[in-house]
Design a protein around this motif. Structure first.
Motif, PDB file in Angstrom:
ATOM      1  N   SER A  59      -9.557  17.998   6.223  1.00 52.82           N
ATOM      2  CA  SER A  59      -8.124  18.226   6.437  1.00 52.82           C
ATOM      3  C   SER A  59      -7.436  16.994   7.007  1.00 52.82           C
ATOM      4  O   SER A  59      -6.223  16.827   6.868  1.00 52.82           O
ATOM      5  N   ARG A  60      -8.198  16.102   7.657  1.00 46.65           N
ATOM      6  CA  ARG A  60      -7.615  14.883   8.207  1.00 46.65           C
ATOM      7  C   ARG A  60      -7.289  13.854   7.122  1.00 46.65           C
ATOM      8  O   ARG A  60      -6.685  12.820   7.419  1.00 46.65           O
ATOM      9  N   GLN A  61      -7.696  14.142   5.896  1.00 38.76           N
ATOM     10  CA  GLN A  61      -7.455  13.203   4.792  1.00 38.76           C
ATOM     11  C   GLN A  61      -6.409  13.726   3.818  1.00 38.76           C
ATOM     12  O   GLN A  61      -6.392  13.354   2.652  1.00 38.76           O
ATOM     13  N   SER A  62      -5.503  14.536   4.322  1.00 40.14           N
ATOM     14  CA  SER A  62      -4.491  15.135   3.448  1.00 40.14           C
ATOM     15  C   SER A  62      -3.577  14.089   2.809  1.00 40.14           C
ATOM     16  O   SER A  62      -3.001  14.333   1.742  1.00 40.14           O
ATOM     17  N   GLU A  63      -3.469  12.906   3.440  1.00 46.13           N
ATOM     18  CA  GLU A  63      -2.614  11.873   2.848  1.00 46.13           C
ATOM     19  C   GLU A  63      -3.165  11.399   1.503  1.00 46.13           C
ATOM     20  O   GLU A  63      -2.415  10.915   0.639  1.00 46.13           O
ATOM     21  N   GLU A  64      -4.476  11.543   1.291  1.00 40.38           N
ATOM     22  CA  GLU A  64      -5.068  11.187   0.000  1.00 40.38           C
ATOM     23  C   GLU A  64      -4.556  12.133  -1.086  1.00 40.38           C
ATOM     24  O   GLU A  64      -4.327  11.718  -2.227  1.00 40.38           O
ATOM     25  N   VAL A  65      -4.402  13.387  -0.741  1.00 40.21           N
ATOM     26  CA  VAL A  65      -3.856  14.357  -1.696  1.00 40.21           C
ATOM     27  C   VAL A  65      -2.403  14.028  -1.998  1.00 40.21           C
ATOM     28  O   VAL A  65      -1.953  14.118  -3.150  1.00 40.21           O
ATOM     29  N   GLU A  66      -1.655  13.646  -0.969  1.00 35.93           N
ATOM     30  CA  GLU A  66      -0.250  13.265  -1.177  1.00 35.93           C
ATOM     31  C   GLU A  66      -0.152  12.072  -2.129  1.00 35.93           C
ATOM     32  O   GLU A  66       0.751  12.022  -2.975  1.00 35.93           O
ATOM     33  N   ARG A  67      -1.051  11.121  -1.991  1.00 35.78           N
ATOM     34  CA  ARG A  67      -1.066   9.984  -2.925  1.00 35.78           C
ATOM     35  C   ARG A  67      -1.240  10.455  -4.358  1.00 35.78           C
ATOM     36  O   ARG A  67      -0.564   9.989  -5.274  1.00 35.78           O
ATOM     37  N   ASN A  68      -2.186  11.375  -4.553  1.00 35.65           N
ATOM     38  CA  ASN A  68      -2.420  11.873  -5.906  1.00 35.65           C
ATOM     39  C   ASN A  68      -1.190  12.563  -6.481  1.00 35.65           C
ATOM     40  O   ASN A  68      -0.936  12.500  -7.685  1.00 35.65           O
ATOM     41  N   GLY A  69      -0.413  13.203  -5.626  1.00 32.53           N
ATOM     42  CA  GLY A  69       0.795  13.866  -6.095  1.00 32.53           C
ATOM     43  C   GLY A  69       1.856  12.902  -6.595  1.00 32.53           C
ATOM     44  O   GLY A  69       2.758  13.298  -7.340  1.00 32.53           O
ATOM     45  N   GLU A  70       1.743  11.638  -6.204  1.00 32.78           N
ATOM     46  CA  GLU A  70       2.735  10.622  -6.575  1.00 32.78           C
ATOM     47  C   GLU A  70       2.213   9.632  -7.616  1.00 32.78           C
ATOM     48  O   GLU A  70       2.774   8.541  -7.772  1.00 32.78           O
ATOM     49  N   LEU A  71       1.172  10.008  -8.336  1.00 27.81           N
ATOM     50  CA  LEU A  71       0.533   9.059  -9.255  1.00 27.81           C
ATOM     51  C   LEU A  71       1.486   8.493 -10.304  1.00 27.81           C
ATOM     52  O   LEU A  71       1.358   7.326 -10.690  1.00 27.81           O
ATOM     53  N   TRP A  72       2.416   9.296 -10.782  1.00 27.93           N
ATOM     54  CA  TRP A  72       3.332   8.809 -11.812  1.00 27.93           C
ATOM     55  C   TRP A  72       4.476   7.976 -11.236  1.00 27.93           C
ATOM     56  O   TRP A  72       5.169   7.282 -11.989  1.00 27.93           O
ATOM     57  N   ASN A  73       4.682   8.035  -9.925  1.00 29.12           N
ATOM     58  CA  ASN A  73       5.873   7.415  -9.334  1.00 29.12           C
ATOM     59  C   ASN A  73       5.589   6.281  -8.363  1.00 29.12           C
ATOM     60  O   ASN A  73       6.486   5.482  -8.065  1.00 29.12           O
ATOM     61  N   SER A  74       4.380   6.193  -7.829  1.00 27.46           N
ATOM     62  CA  SER A  74       4.097   5.190  -6.805  1.00 27.46           C
ATOM     63  C   SER A  74       3.900   3.812  -7.415  1.00 27.46           C
ATOM     64  O   SER A  74       3.580   3.674  -8.604  1.00 27.46           O
ATOM     65  N   PRO A  75       4.096   2.744  -6.642  1.00 27.73           N
ATOM     66  CA  PRO A  75       3.955   1.383  -7.168  1.00 27.73           C
ATOM     67  C   PRO A  75       2.502   1.062  -7.500  1.00 27.73           C
ATOM     68  O   PRO A  75       1.571   1.703  -7.010  1.00 27.73           O
ATOM     69  N   THR A  76       2.322   0.062  -8.323  1.00 29.15           N
ATOM     70  CA  THR A  76       0.986  -0.313  -8.778  1.00 29.15           C
ATOM     71  C   THR A  76       0.595  -1.699  -8.279  1.00 29.15           C
ATOM     72  O   THR A  76       1.437  -2.510  -7.889  1.00 29.15           O
ATOM     73  N   LEU A  77      -0.714  -1.929  -8.282  1.00 31.41           N
ATOM     74  CA  LEU A  77      -1.309  -3.236  -8.035  1.00 31.41           C
ATOM     75  C   LEU A  77      -2.350  -3.491  -9.120  1.00 31.41           C
ATOM     76  O   LEU A  77      -2.920  -2.549  -9.682  1.00 31.41           O
ATOM     77  N   ALA A  78      -2.648  -4.761  -9.385  1.00 35.07           N
ATOM     78  CA  ALA A  78      -3.748  -5.089 -10.283  1.00 35.07           C
ATOM     79  C   ALA A  78      -5.034  -4.494  -9.726  1.00 35.07           C
ATOM     80  O   ALA A  78      -5.256  -4.449  -8.512  1.00 35.07           O
ATOM     81  N   ALA A  79      -5.897  -4.026 -10.609  1.00 36.77           N
ATOM     82  CA  ALA A  79      -7.108  -3.326 -10.184  1.00 36.77           C
ATOM     83  C   ALA A  79      -7.922  -4.124  -9.174  1.00 36.77           C
ATOM     84  O   ALA A  79      -8.408  -3.573  -8.174  1.00 36.77           O
ATOM     85  N   LEU A  80      -8.092  -5.421  -9.396  1.00 39.91           N
ATOM     86  CA  LEU A  80      -8.906  -6.227  -8.481  1.00 39.91           C
ATOM     87  C   LEU A  80      -8.246  -6.380  -7.113  1.00 39.91           C
ATOM     88  O   LEU A  80      -8.926  -6.734  -6.141  1.00 39.91           O
ATOM     89  N   ASP A  81      -6.952  -6.122  -7.021  1.00 38.50           N
ATOM     90  CA  ASP A  81      -6.268  -6.123  -5.726  1.00 38.50           C
ATOM     91  C   ASP A  81      -6.214  -4.734  -5.109  1.00 38.50           C
ATOM     92  O   ASP A  81      -6.131  -4.600  -3.883  1.00 38.50           O
ATOM     93  N   ARG A  82      -6.272  -3.716  -5.954  1.00 38.69           N
ATOM     94  CA  ARG A  82      -6.158  -2.344  -5.455  1.00 38.69           C
ATOM     95  C   ARG A  82      -7.415  -1.903  -4.704  1.00 38.69           C
ATOM     96  O   ARG A  82      -7.342  -1.294  -3.644  1.00 38.69           O
ATOM     97  N   TYR A  83      -8.577  -2.216  -5.264  1.00 35.63           N
ATOM     98  CA  TYR A  83      -9.812  -1.763  -4.626  1.00 35.63           C
ATOM     99  C   TYR A  83     -10.147  -2.667  -3.443  1.00 35.63           C
ATOM    100  O   TYR A  83      -9.893  -3.877  -3.464  1.00 35.63           O
ATOM    101  N   SER A  84     -10.739  -2.074  -2.414  1.00 39.88           N
ATOM    102  CA  SER A  84     -11.048  -2.820  -1.201  1.00 39.88           C
ATOM    103  C   SER A  84     -12.452  -2.444  -0.724  1.00 39.88           C
ATOM    104  O   SER A  84     -13.168  -1.705  -1.400  1.00 39.88           O
ATOM    105  N   GLY A  85     -12.848  -2.961   0.425  1.00 43.13           N
ATOM    106  CA  GLY A  85     -14.178  -2.657   0.935  1.00 43.13           C
ATOM    107  C   GLY A  85     -15.118  -3.839   0.836  1.00 43.13           C
ATOM    108  O   GLY A  85     -14.714  -4.967   0.506  1.00 43.13           O
ATOM    109  N   VAL A  86     -16.388  -3.599   1.100  1.00 43.56           N
ATOM    110  CA  VAL A  86     -17.381  -4.667   1.271  1.00 43.56           C
ATOM    111  C   VAL A  86     -17.509  -5.536   0.022  1.00 43.56           C
ATOM    112  O   VAL A  86     -17.467  -6.767   0.095  1.00 43.56           O
TER     113      VAL A  86
END
Length: 246
Positions: A59-86
């Motif tokens: 339930s603490r990750q509800s903002e991830e669900v909100e992101r999915n709700g905006e998939l058609w409307n939210s801004p984009t980044l190039a794939a190699l810039d979008r992914y993060s981590g090690v």
């Protein structure tokens, strides 16, 4: 050559590109399945408990669900810039020159539970969907993606260097990939497969392959590029490489 990378659960937020257009992505054969998955995630986001369960979130990750709700409307980044981590920290595309970034965008691809496979420059929004997720009316993503994604990747010319993790490797079969694993070696010569930390070494290898002036055509040439980048690499089989970390 195509180097297949796993995605990351974490995504860089925001973006400077226009909203998602599926026809702007590489591998247009995948457009119908991409559209089906995006629409499913958008509809599912209207039911928070169902979304959390399907995506394996708390339930603490509800903002991830909100992101999915905006998939058609939210801004984009190039794939190699979008992914993060090690892995993506070690890849460090932000430090590349213009010509180096062009090579990286052409040679590196990310296998995605939502989009199938993306080239480096493909513009995508932030989202949450993992290879192991099961969605209502769709079920297993492995069953959904494997037939058509395998066909697409089989048609890629030149060698395919496979750096995917297990769950994403299951989304598509490859006919004759260059398979890479990472092992640690202690002072006594005993080896074991690296877990989470293998991502950094795979990121270094991906960077070396992206920066190489000439694309490798054989596993031996892949190993030589890795050696020049400071990695210790062995070739135990015709199409397999082992990165050894002391």
């Amino acid at each position: 050559m195509l180097v297949l990378l796993p995605p990351s659960e974490t995504k860089s937020p925001g973006g400077t590109g226009p909203p998602l257009r599926l026809d702007a992505l590489s591998f247009p054969e995948l457009t119908p399945t991409r559209g089906r998955l995006v629409e499913t995630l958008v509809r599912l986001s209207e039911d928070l408990p169902a979304s959390l369960e399907a995506l394996g979130l708390s339930s603490r990750q509800s903002e991830e669900v909100e992101r999915n709700g905006e998939l058609w409307n939210s801004p984009t980044l190039a794939a190699l810039d979008r992914y993060s981590g090690v892995l993506y920290d070690a890849l460090d595309v932000g430090s590349l020159s213009g010509e180096e970034r062009r090579r990286a965008d052409e040679r590196l691809a990310v296998v995605s539970a939502l989009f199938g496979v993306l080239r480096g420059a493909d513009p995508v929004p932030a989202y949450r969907l993992s290879a192991g997720s099961r969605l209502p009316e769709i079920g297993s993503l492995r069953r959904l993606w494997r037939p058509e994604l395998s066909r697409v990747l089989e048609s890629v010319p030149g060698p395919v260097v496979d750096l995917r993790s297990g769950a994403y490797a299951a989304l598509a079969a490859l006919p004759d990939p260059v398979e890479v694993r990472v092992v640690t070696e202690d002072a006594n010569g005993s080896r074991k497969t690296v877990g989470h930390h293998n991502k950094a070494h795979k990121g270094r290898l991906a960077r070396a392959l992206a920066l190489a002036e000439r694309e490798p055509e054989t596993p031996a040439e892949v190993a030589e590029i890795a050696h020049r980048a400071g990695l210790r690499v062995e070739q135990p089989g015709r199409r397999s490489l082992t990165v050894v970390v002391s």
